[in-house]
Design an enzyme around this catalytic site. Structure first.
Site, mmCIF file in Angstrom:
data_model
loop_
_atom_site.group_PDB
_atom_site.id
_atom_site.type_symbol
_atom_site.label_atom_id
_atom_site.label_comp_id
_atom_site.label_asym_id
_atom_site.label_seq_id
_atom_site.Cartn_x
_atom_site.Cartn_y
_atom_site.Cartn_z
ATOM 1 N N ARG A 157 67.387 66.611 -31.518
ATOM 2 C CA ARG A 157 67.251 68.060 -31.316
ATOM 3 C C ARG A 157 68.396 68.620 -30.477
ATOM 4 O O ARG A 157 68.999 69.634 -30.820
ATOM 5 C CB ARG A 157 65.915 68.374 -30.630
ATOM 6 C CG ARG A 157 64.674 68.048 -31.441
ATOM 7 C CD ARG A 157 63.429 68.416 -30.638
ATOM 8 N NE ARG A 157 62.199 68.102 -31.328
ATOM 9 C CZ ARG A 157 61.555 66.944 -31.222
ATOM 10 N NH1 ARG A 157 62.058 65.991 -30.450
ATOM 11 N NH2 ARG A 157 60.423 66.738 -31.868
ATOM 12 N N ILE A 158 68.674 67.978 -29.353
ATOM 13 C CA ILE A 158 69.695 68.506 -28.442
ATOM 14 C C ILE A 158 71.080 68.382 -29.061
ATOM 15 O O ILE A 158 71.879 69.325 -29.022
ATOM 16 C CB ILE A 158 69.639 67.776 -27.091
ATOM 17 C CG1 ILE A 158 68.293 68.039 -26.416
ATOM 18 C CG2 ILE A 158 70.783 68.219 -26.180
ATOM 19 C CD1 ILE A 158 68.036 67.180 -25.190
ATOM 20 N N ASP A 177 74.756 58.437 -34.802
ATOM 21 C CA ASP A 177 73.334 58.196 -34.541
ATOM 22 C C ASP A 177 72.814 57.276 -35.633
ATOM 23 O O ASP A 177 72.688 57.680 -36.786
ATOM 24 C CB ASP A 177 72.542 59.506 -34.539
ATOM 25 C CG ASP A 177 71.138 59.328 -33.962
ATOM 26 O OD1 ASP A 177 70.514 58.286 -34.239
ATOM 27 O OD2 ASP A 177 70.676 60.227 -33.242
ATOM 28 N N ALA A 237 72.428 63.377 -20.205
ATOM 29 C CA ALA A 237 71.290 62.609 -20.720
ATOM 30 C C ALA A 237 70.760 61.666 -19.646
ATOM 31 O O ALA A 237 69.835 62.011 -18.910
ATOM 32 C CB ALA A 237 71.708 61.850 -21.980
ATOM 33 N N ASP A 262 75.638 65.329 -15.371
ATOM 34 C CA ASP A 262 74.404 65.859 -14.795
ATOM 35 C C ASP A 262 73.384 64.752 -14.571
ATOM 36 O O ASP A 262 72.273 65.021 -14.127
ATOM 37 C CB ASP A 262 73.821 66.936 -15.728
ATOM 38 C CG ASP A 262 72.617 67.637 -15.129
ATOM 39 O OD1 ASP A 262 72.717 68.126 -13.990
ATOM 40 O OD2 ASP A 262 71.556 67.680 -15.794
ATOM 41 N N GLU A 267 70.049 58.401 -8.278
ATOM 42 C CA GLU A 267 69.900 59.812 -7.928
ATOM 43 C C GLU A 267 68.995 59.946 -6.715
ATOM 44 O O GLU A 267 67.950 59.287 -6.660
ATOM 45 C CB GLU A 267 69.326 60.586 -9.117
ATOM 46 C CG GLU A 267 70.252 60.576 -10.330
ATOM 47 C CD GLU A 267 69.686 61.346 -11.523
ATOM 48 O OE1 GLU A 267 68.525 61.823 -11.435
ATOM 49 O OE2 GLU A 267 70.395 61.461 -12.532
ATOM 50 N N HIS A 286 71.238 66.799 -12.037
ATOM 51 C CA HIS A 286 70.225 66.518 -13.067
ATOM 52 C C HIS A 286 69.320 67.734 -13.275
ATOM 53 O O HIS A 286 68.092 67.654 -13.180
ATOM 54 C CB HIS A 286 69.398 65.289 -12.702
ATOM 55 C CG HIS A 286 68.877 64.569 -13.916
ATOM 56 N ND1 HIS A 286 68.768 63.209 -13.979
ATOM 57 C CD2 HIS A 286 68.443 65.031 -15.119
ATOM 58 C CE1 HIS A 286 68.286 62.854 -15.168
ATOM 59 N NE2 HIS A 286 68.086 63.945 -15.864
ATOM 60 N N ALA A 289 67.668 70.704 -17.673
ATOM 61 C CA ALA A 289 66.414 71.209 -18.240
ATOM 62 C C ALA A 289 65.788 72.313 -17.400
ATOM 63 O O ALA A 289 64.702 72.799 -17.745
ATOM 64 C CB ALA A 289 65.418 70.068 -18.404
#
Length: 320
Positions: A157-158, A177, A237, A262, A267, A286, A289
């Site tokens: 989708r992304i 992919d 990702a 990101d 993290e 991150h 979204a």
């Protein structure tokens, strides 16, 4: 459903921009509990609180077999997002625990952000801002995206949304992919390519695939070195996809033109991480979204599936 059921929420971003997910849980008697409103739950406290949980709603927490074994009442683990690589899905299924997520809820947010990272890295927008804020007035040059080739690794989708934005800027597209038919890629305007071919030919590469279960980076030192000289790497990702030390070296040597990241293997990013000092690097926390729209959609989707499981119904977005 008994009133004593408890849903433990470990991610601080759950329902930050909508009351609806909370209402879904509360109206169903699912007892939402979030010990920390502004921080993720520390691992030792996660194990402690999980002991009383019938459901978990998690973010980037590592949900291991140990966590599950500490939660004898646990029936469902819900990922507040899409990628479930931080959850031991096999261990959950072995214990009769369902795993659900929110597919598609943040796709547009992440795709838009990813293209923003690409544009910012290409034209040095953050470097210019930093210099101007400090009193400077540099004229920084960077390539136009029109006519350049973007390699999209992971064409779900992304990746497909990103491809559409890139086409609007006049970019050529390569896609890799193994789970998507070549005809489907070509229908989206992307030419299918083997990963090594894509890396060698693309002016910019964007990653949209889960990490390898083994923990080995998809782009190790050899593959990063094989990228086209001057290429830009974008990763919104997962951090485990990239050998970050090698990336810092190849940015410092000038082989790679820029990187916009990101997501990181650790993290928050450690204070002594070499990417902090690497040139032509854009680092964000991150947050791809993090839009109100995606936040509301993610929260509602997982809350509804938690309630479905706790009431003995089939969830809509179960992870196999």
């Amino acid at each position: 459903m008994p009133a004593a059921l408890t849903t433990l929420i470990t991610t601080p971003t759950f329902a930050r921009h909508s009351t609806r997910p909370w209402q879904i849980l509360e109206e169903a008697g699912a007892g939402p509990l979030r010990p920390y409103a502004d921080a993720a739950l520390p691992t030792d406290e996660l194990v402690k609180y999980a002991a009383e949980a019938d459901a978990l709603i998690v973010g980037m927490d590592q949900i291991t077999a140990e966590v599950m074994d500490a939660a004898p009442r646990l029936k469902v683990i819900a990922k507040h997002g899409v990628g479930v690589d931080t959850i031991d899905v096999a261990a959950a299924h072995a214990r009769g625990i369902l795993v659900v997520c929110a597919p598609g809820s943040n796709s547009r947010a992440v795709a838009e952000y990813t293209f923003g990272l690409l544009l910012s890295a290409a034209r040095s927008l953050t470097a210019s801002h930093t210099a101007v804020a400090a009193g400077g007035w540099p004229k920084l040059f960077g390539p136009e995206l029109h006519g350049r080739t973007l390699g999209v690794v992971g064409f779900g989708r992304i990746g497909r949304l990103l491809a559409g934005y890139a086409r609007a800027f006049g970019m050529e597209l390569l896609a890799h992919d193994p789970y998507v038919a070549d005809a489907d890629m070509r229908a989206q305007g992307a030419e299918p390519a083997a990963l090594d071919t894509l890396l060698a030919c693309a002016d910019a590469v964007s990653l949209h695939t889960p990490p390898d279960p083994s923990g080995a980076p998809l782009l190790d030192r050899a593959r990063l070195a094989a990228m086209k000289p001057g290429a830009i790497l974008v990763n919104a990702a997962r951090g485990g996809l990239v050998d970050e030390l090698a990336l810092a070296d190849l940015l410092s040597s000038g082989h790679l033109g820029a990187a916009a990241l990101d997501a990181f293997s650790t993290e928050p990013l450690p204070a002594d991480h070499p990417l902090r000092e690497a040139p032509r690097t854009l680092l964000t926390s991150h947050m791809a979204a993090c839009t109100p729209e995606a936040n509301q959609a993610m929260g509602s989707m997982v809350a509804e599936d938690v309630v479905r499981v706790l009431t003995g119904r089939t969830p809509q977005h179960a992870v196999n």
